[in-house]
Enzyme design. Sequence first.
Site, PDB file in Angstrom:
ATOM      1  N   THR A  25       5.022  31.742 -39.229  1.00 31.86           N
ATOM      2  CA  THR A  25       5.119  30.288 -39.228  1.00 31.86           C
ATOM      3  C   THR A  25       4.150  29.715 -40.246  1.00 31.86           C
ATOM      4  O   THR A  25       2.955  30.006 -40.200  1.00 31.86           O
ATOM      5  CB  THR A  25       4.791  29.779 -37.805  1.00 31.86           C
ATOM      6  OG1 THR A  25       5.875  30.166 -36.958  1.00 31.86           O
ATOM      7  CG2 THR A  25       4.624  28.272 -37.764  1.00 31.86           C
ATOM      8  N   GLN A  99      14.540  34.392 -37.639  1.00 32.84           N
ATOM      9  CA  GLN A  99      14.053  34.474 -36.259  1.00 32.84           C
ATOM     10  C   GLN A  99      14.418  33.190 -35.501  1.00 32.84           C
ATOM     11  O   GLN A  99      13.993  32.094 -35.874  1.00 32.84           O
ATOM     12  CB  GLN A  99      12.540  34.690 -36.232  1.00 32.84           C
ATOM     13  CG  GLN A  99      12.074  35.109 -34.833  1.00 32.84           C
ATOM     14  CD  GLN A  99      10.574  35.231 -34.703  1.00 32.84           C
ATOM     15  OE1 GLN A  99       9.831  34.381 -35.177  1.00 32.84           O
ATOM     16  NE2 GLN A  99      10.123  36.277 -34.019  1.00 32.84           N
ATOM     17  N   HIS A 176      13.727  35.671 -30.868  1.00 29.41           N
ATOM     18  CA  HIS A 176      12.287  35.598 -30.577  1.00 29.41           C
ATOM     19  C   HIS A 176      12.088  35.636 -29.062  1.00 29.41           C
ATOM     20  O   HIS A 176      12.213  34.624 -28.380  1.00 29.41           O
ATOM     21  CB  HIS A 176      11.710  34.316 -31.164  1.00 29.41           C
ATOM     22  CG  HIS A 176      10.214  34.318 -31.300  1.00 29.41           C
ATOM     23  ND1 HIS A 176       9.400  35.186 -30.600  1.00 29.41           N
ATOM     24  CD2 HIS A 176       9.378  33.573 -32.072  1.00 29.41           C
ATOM     25  CE1 HIS A 176       8.131  34.945 -30.938  1.00 29.41           C
ATOM     26  NE2 HIS A 176       8.098  33.981 -31.822  1.00 29.41           N
ATOM     27  N   ASN A 179       5.562  36.424 -27.610  1.00 34.69           N
ATOM     28  CA  ASN A 179       4.461  35.469 -27.820  1.00 34.69           C
ATOM     29  C   ASN A 179       4.467  34.227 -26.939  1.00 34.69           C
ATOM     30  O   ASN A 179       3.960  33.172 -27.330  1.00 34.69           O
ATOM     31  CB  ASN A 179       4.408  35.040 -29.302  1.00 34.69           C
ATOM     32  CG  ASN A 179       3.975  36.190 -30.207  1.00 34.69           C
ATOM     33  OD1 ASN A 179       3.469  37.196 -29.721  1.00 34.69           O
ATOM     34  ND2 ASN A 179       4.179  36.059 -31.499  1.00 34.69           N
ATOM     35  N   TYR A 181       6.880  32.235 -25.828  1.00 33.49           N
ATOM     36  CA  TYR A 181       7.845  31.156 -26.014  1.00 33.49           C
ATOM     37  C   TYR A 181       8.960  31.269 -24.964  1.00 33.49           C
ATOM     38  O   TYR A 181       8.891  32.116 -24.073  1.00 33.49           O
ATOM     39  CB  TYR A 181       8.329  31.145 -27.472  1.00 33.49           C
ATOM     40  CG  TYR A 181       7.169  30.880 -28.415  1.00 33.49           C
ATOM     41  CD1 TYR A 181       6.506  29.649 -28.376  1.00 33.49           C
ATOM     42  CD2 TYR A 181       6.676  31.860 -29.269  1.00 33.49           C
ATOM     43  CE1 TYR A 181       5.399  29.398 -29.191  1.00 33.49           C
ATOM     44  CE2 TYR A 181       5.574  31.615 -30.089  1.00 33.49           C
ATOM     45  CZ  TYR A 181       4.941  30.387 -30.039  1.00 33.49           C
ATOM     46  OH  TYR A 181       3.841  30.142 -30.830  1.00 33.49           O
ATOM     47  N   ARG A 228      12.540  40.566 -30.774  1.00 36.58           N
ATOM     48  CA  ARG A 228      11.077  40.721 -30.815  1.00 36.58           C
ATOM     49  C   ARG A 228      10.483  40.483 -29.428  1.00 36.58           C
ATOM     50  O   ARG A 228      10.822  39.504 -28.758  1.00 36.58           O
ATOM     51  CB  ARG A 228      10.460  39.740 -31.817  1.00 36.58           C
ATOM     52  CG  ARG A 228       9.057  40.158 -32.231  1.00 36.58           C
ATOM     53  CD  ARG A 228       8.520  39.384 -33.421  1.00 36.58           C
ATOM     54  NE  ARG A 228       7.604  40.236 -34.187  1.00 36.58           N
ATOM     55  CZ  ARG A 228       6.449  39.839 -34.688  1.00 36.58           C
ATOM     56  NH1 ARG A 228       6.047  38.585 -34.549  1.00 36.58           N
ATOM     57  NH2 ARG A 228       5.675  40.671 -35.361  1.00 36.58           N
ATOM     58  N   ASN A 236      -0.608  32.345 -25.647  1.00 34.71           N
ATOM     59  CA  ASN A 236       0.112  31.263 -24.962  1.00 34.71           C
ATOM     60  C   ASN A 236       0.085  31.410 -23.448  1.00 34.71           C
ATOM     61  O   ASN A 236       1.047  31.053 -22.746  1.00 34.71           O
ATOM     62  CB  ASN A 236       1.559  31.125 -25.475  1.00 34.71           C
ATOM     63  CG  ASN A 236       1.625  30.404 -26.822  1.00 34.71           C
ATOM     64  OD1 ASN A 236       0.785  29.559 -27.111  1.00 34.71           O
ATOM     65  ND2 ASN A 236       2.603  30.752 -27.640  1.00 34.71           N
ATOM     66  N   GLY A 323       1.958  41.119 -41.034  1.00 36.81           N
ATOM     67  CA  GLY A 323       1.946  39.668 -41.052  1.00 36.81           C
ATOM     68  C   GLY A 323       0.959  39.145 -42.072  1.00 36.81           C
ATOM     69  O   GLY A 323       1.303  38.827 -43.211  1.00 36.81           O
ATOM     70  N   ARG A 324      -0.310  39.096 -41.666  1.00 33.85           N
ATOM     71  CA  ARG A 324      -1.320  38.460 -42.510  1.00 33.85           C
ATOM     72  C   ARG A 324      -1.419  39.075 -43.901  1.00 33.85           C
ATOM     73  O   ARG A 324      -1.626  38.368 -44.883  1.00 33.85           O
ATOM     74  CB  ARG A 324      -2.669  38.491 -41.789  1.00 33.85           C
ATOM     75  CG  ARG A 324      -2.690  37.546 -40.594  1.00 33.85           C
ATOM     76  CD  ARG A 324      -3.797  37.840 -39.633  1.00 33.85           C
ATOM     77  NE  ARG A 324      -3.571  39.097 -38.903  1.00 33.85           N
ATOM     78  CZ  ARG A 324      -4.410  39.605 -38.030  1.00 33.85           C
ATOM     79  NH1 ARG A 324      -5.534  38.985 -37.777  1.00 33.85           N
ATOM     80  NH2 ARG A 324      -4.122  40.736 -37.409  1.00 33.85           N
TER      81      ARG A 324
HETATM   82  C1  LIG Z   1       0.078  32.443 -39.703  1.00 36.84           C
HETATM   83  C2  LIG Z   1       0.836  33.242 -38.663  1.00 36.84           C
HETATM   84  C3  LIG Z   1       2.081  32.813 -38.266  1.00 36.84           C
HETATM   85  C4  LIG Z   1       2.841  33.562 -37.343  1.00 36.84           C
HETATM   86  N1  LIG Z   1       4.099  33.154 -37.006  1.00 36.84           N
HETATM   87  C5  LIG Z   1       4.888  33.930 -36.235  1.00 36.84           C
HETATM   88  C6  LIG Z   1       6.260  33.585 -35.999  1.00 36.84           C
HETATM   89  O1  LIG Z   1       6.784  32.604 -36.535  1.00 36.84           O
HETATM   90  N2  LIG Z   1       6.979  34.409 -35.187  1.00 36.84           N
HETATM   91  C7  LIG Z   1       6.437  35.517 -34.607  1.00 36.84           C
HETATM   92  O2  LIG Z   1       7.138  36.237 -33.883  1.00 36.84           O
HETATM   93  N3  LIG Z   1       5.156  35.873 -34.830  1.00 36.84           N
HETATM   94  C8  LIG Z   1       4.382  35.117 -35.645  1.00 36.84           C
HETATM   95  N4  LIG Z   1       3.100  35.520 -35.927  1.00 36.84           N
HETATM   96  C9  LIG Z   1       2.654  36.849 -35.510  1.00 36.84           C
HETATM   97  C10 LIG Z   1       2.909  37.851 -36.645  1.00 36.84           C
HETATM   98  O3  LIG Z   1       4.298  38.031 -36.872  1.00 36.84           O
HETATM   99  C11 LIG Z   1       2.278  39.229 -36.348  1.00 36.84           C
HETATM  100  O4  LIG Z   1       2.846  39.766 -35.188  1.00 36.84           O
HETATM  101  C12 LIG Z   1       0.764  39.114 -36.205  1.00 36.84           C
HETATM  102  O5  LIG Z   1       0.208  38.399 -37.293  1.00 36.84           O
HETATM  103  C13 LIG Z   1       0.109  40.484 -36.146  1.00 36.84           C
HETATM  104  O6  LIG Z   1       0.396  41.211 -37.326  1.00 36.84           O
HETATM  105  P1  LIG Z   1      -0.712  41.408 -38.491  1.00 36.84           P
HETATM  106  O7  LIG Z   1      -1.901  42.038 -37.830  1.00 36.84           O
HETATM  107  O8  LIG Z   1      -0.059  42.317 -39.498  1.00 36.84           O
HETATM  108  O9  LIG Z   1      -1.028  40.059 -39.057  1.00 36.84           O
HETATM  109  C14 LIG Z   1       2.305  34.761 -36.806  1.00 36.84           C
HETATM  110  C15 LIG Z   1       1.028  35.165 -37.206  1.00 36.84           C
HETATM  111  C16 LIG Z   1       0.305  34.441 -38.125  1.00 36.84           C
HETATM  112  C17 LIG Z   1      -1.044  34.935 -38.573  1.00 36.84           C
END
Ligand SMILES: Cc1cc2nc3c(=O)[nH]c(=O)nc-3n(C[C@H](O)[C@H](O)[C@H](O)COP(=O)(O)O)c2cc1C
Length: 365
Positions: A25, A99, A176, A179, A181, A228, A236, A323-324
């Site tokens: 996001t 998603q 989705h 997390n 939701y 997912r 949350n 992700g990050r």
């Molecule tokens: C800025 C940000 C936005 C995220 N948005 C979503 C999202 O839209 N949908 C989702 O399932 N997870 C979302 N996540 C979780 C990531 O998909 C991922 O599971 C999480 O960052 C852990 O992975 P990483 O350690 O590689 O960053 C988000 C995480 C971050 C940091």
Amino acid sequence: MTTLFDSFKVGDLVLKNRLVMAPLTRMRSTQPGNVPNKLNAEYYAQRAGAGLIVAEATQISQQGQGYPGTPGIHSPEQVAGWKLVTEAVHRAGGVIFLQLWHVGRISHSSHQPGRQAPVAPSAIRPSGKAFTADWQMADFETPRALELKEISSLLADYVTAAKNAKLAGFDGVEIHGANGYLLDQFLQTGSNQRTDKYGGSIENRTRLLLEVVDAATAIWGKARVGVRLSPHGTFNDMSDSDPVALFSYVLGELGKRGVGYVHLIEPRSSNAGAGDGNIEGAPDNSKIFRGIFKGTLISAGGYTPETAKQAVASGAADAVAFGRLFISNPDLPRRIQSGAELNRYDRNTFYGGDAKGYTDYPALG
Ligand SMILES: Cc1cc2nc3c(=O)[nH]c(=O)nc-3n(C[C@H](O)[C@H](O)[C@H](O)COP(=O)(O)O)c2cc1C
């Protein structure tokens, strides 16, 4: 031995490597109307080196929105905006799923039609703060429990969104269910105290997720639908009385349905990447559930290039999502393959804003 750079199959789709861009996001859609735009297209096309891009969580309806600036997939303008994204990604040789998202009780009345209360399985207010439509933080509100007769229109919203995703040129959809939701709220006892056929037993709590999966499968075919999930995640304000029994059942049912993949989040980064560093001693979801789900498994959460290589080599996962690191490294697969240094991400530009911290992270020369 399988490596991150071996191709992998999701149904009939052949993905060029096992590095997945996790859904992220970023709250940068065009306002008003939550419409994806050219900048979003450029951002995703820069990341087309991933075997699979899972585009950011996208609300299926106005009721499903919970943050300002997140894109939707329920209006013609949004479909046209997403077309810019899918065309740019395909031109760059990428594969992209959307998603599908309904935030349930994580919304705020400022996002809701008629400023009504957010909806949820039960009227249980989560602890923590909502992100209002005018970019402020406010205490979560007590949601309104969905009436049984409203579930069919909720499912209809998922159907419309899944059809729109097809019109917009996506290669598939990810449901989705993670997390905290709406679908996760139905799954877990901490947020679901219903006494109808959507609450109580594990079967009943899983019903809505499976109905959504079946509806999406009817439109896309089973191989183009991923799911997912975040067992053991506490983001949350989530909790369940027996997460291993619950998610074992969910994964068993998804296995029977032959979905394209399951995308499991590891709880070691359970605040959905909201903090840095991993939680020591968190349960290892891919270990616990790998034996139950025999289909394609994508694992996410707190991976480094090294631990991702091990996960794929050991068979703990078929692919690993980042992700990050995908935020700050548009060419992450190339960097991992060549052992190049990784750009550091800037948390201040994760949510909202413009090209800064979005499309301006450098790729290797
Ligand atoms: C800025 C940000 C936005 C995220 N948005 C979503 C999202 O839209 N949908 C989702 O399932 N997870 C979302 N996540 C979780 C990531 O998909 C991922 O599971 C999480 O960052 C852990 O992975 P990483 O350690 O590689 O960053 C988000 C995480 C971050 C940091």
